[in-house]
Write a protein that holds these residues in place. Structure first.
Motif, short mmCIF file in Angstrom:
data_model
loop_
_atom_site.label_atom_id
_atom_site.label_comp_id
_atom_site.label_asym_id
_atom_site.label_seq_id
_atom_site.Cartn_x
_atom_site.Cartn_y
_atom_site.Cartn_z
N SER A 52 2.85 20.17 -4.84
CA SER A 52 2.20 21.47 -5.04
C SER A 52 0.74 21.35 -4.67
O SER A 52 0.19 20.26 -4.59
CB SER A 52 2.34 21.92 -6.49
OG SER A 52 1.56 21.10 -7.33
N LEU A 53 0.12 22.50 -4.45
CA LEU A 53 -1.29 22.52 -4.08
C LEU A 53 -2.14 23.02 -5.25
O LEU A 53 -3.03 23.84 -5.08
CB LEU A 53 -1.51 23.40 -2.85
CG LEU A 53 -0.84 22.92 -1.57
CD1 LEU A 53 -1.11 23.88 -0.43
CD2 LEU A 53 -1.29 21.52 -1.21
N ASP A 54 -1.88 22.48 -6.42
CA ASP A 54 -2.68 22.86 -7.57
C ASP A 54 -4.00 22.10 -7.56
O ASP A 54 -4.22 21.17 -6.78
CB ASP A 54 -1.93 22.65 -8.88
CG ASP A 54 -1.49 21.20 -9.08
OD1 ASP A 54 -2.11 20.28 -8.53
OD2 ASP A 54 -0.51 20.99 -9.82
N LYS A 55 -4.91 22.51 -8.43
CA LYS A 55 -6.26 21.93 -8.47
C LYS A 55 -6.23 20.42 -8.68
O LYS A 55 -6.92 19.68 -7.98
CB LYS A 55 -7.07 22.60 -9.58
CG LYS A 55 -8.48 22.10 -9.67
CD LYS A 55 -9.25 22.83 -10.76
CE LYS A 55 -10.66 22.28 -10.85
NZ LYS A 55 -11.45 22.96 -11.86
N LYS A 56 -5.44 19.96 -9.62
CA LYS A 56 -5.38 18.53 -9.94
C LYS A 56 -4.92 17.71 -8.72
O LYS A 56 -5.49 16.67 -8.41
CB LYS A 56 -4.45 18.31 -11.13
CG LYS A 56 -4.40 16.90 -11.62
CD LYS A 56 -3.52 16.79 -12.85
CE LYS A 56 -3.44 15.36 -13.34
NZ LYS A 56 -2.60 15.23 -14.53
N THR A 57 -3.90 18.19 -8.04
CA THR A 57 -3.35 17.49 -6.87
C THR A 57 -4.38 17.44 -5.74
O THR A 57 -4.59 16.39 -5.12
CB THR A 57 -2.07 18.18 -6.38
OG1 THR A 57 -1.11 18.19 -7.45
CG2 THR A 57 -1.48 17.48 -5.18
N LEU A 58 -5.02 18.57 -5.48
CA LEU A 58 -6.01 18.62 -4.41
C LEU A 58 -7.21 17.72 -4.72
O LEU A 58 -7.68 17.01 -3.83
CB LEU A 58 -6.46 20.05 -4.15
CG LEU A 58 -5.41 20.97 -3.52
CD1 LEU A 58 -5.91 22.39 -3.49
CD2 LEU A 58 -5.02 20.50 -2.14
N GLU A 59 -7.67 17.74 -5.94
CA GLU A 59 -8.79 16.88 -6.32
C GLU A 59 -8.44 15.40 -6.15
O GLU A 59 -9.24 14.61 -5.67
CB GLU A 59 -9.21 17.13 -7.77
CG GLU A 59 -10.09 18.34 -7.93
CD GLU A 59 -10.54 18.53 -9.36
OE1 GLU A 59 -9.80 18.18 -10.30
OE2 GLU A 59 -11.65 19.06 -9.53
N ALA A 60 -7.23 15.03 -6.55
CA ALA A 60 -6.80 13.63 -6.44
C ALA A 60 -6.74 13.17 -4.98
O ALA A 60 -6.98 12.00 -4.69
CB ALA A 60 -5.44 13.45 -7.11
N SER A 61 -6.43 14.09 -4.08
CA SER A 61 -6.34 13.73 -2.66
C SER A 61 -7.71 13.55 -2.02
O SER A 61 -7.84 12.91 -0.99
CB SER A 61 -5.56 14.79 -1.89
OG SER A 61 -6.33 15.97 -1.73
N GLY A 62 -8.75 14.15 -2.61
CA GLY A 62 -10.08 14.09 -2.03
C GLY A 62 -10.35 15.17 -0.99
O GLY A 62 -11.35 15.13 -0.30
#
Length: 97
Positions: free
Chosen positions: A60-70
């Protein structure tokens, strides 16, 4: 991860590794650009790891996932997913980060 200095390379964030996303990632990598790529397919992400160590499987493209990817450190965000809503929401979330 990507500290910007004058004269440094542009970092591209690509979400979606379909035909267009893969071709774009390959062309950008060949030109020397820094990449962060995200896709839900483990096989596609594995292929992209030949081009960048910043290739991640995401569900998913939620905030937590996007932040973790950088991806918030990218200069350019490109959504190439099949789902237009997912592209728009991903762009909005990345911009907010």
């Amino acid at each position: 991860m990507f500290d910007k200095k004058s004269g440094s390379k542009i970092t591209y964030g690509i979400v979606g590794l379909g035909r267009f996303g893969q071709a774009l990632a390959r062309d950008l990598a060949e030109s020397g650009a820094e990449l962060i790529v995200l896709d839900s397919s483990e096989d596609k992400v594995r292929e992209m790891r030949e081009l960048t160590e910043n290739a991640y499987v995401v569900k998913s493209l939620d905030k937590k996932t996007l932040e973790a990817s950088g991806i918030q450190n990218c200069d350019v965000f490109i959504g190439t997913a099949d789902d237009d809503e997912e592209n728009i929401l991903g762009c909005i979330m990345a911009k907010r980060l």
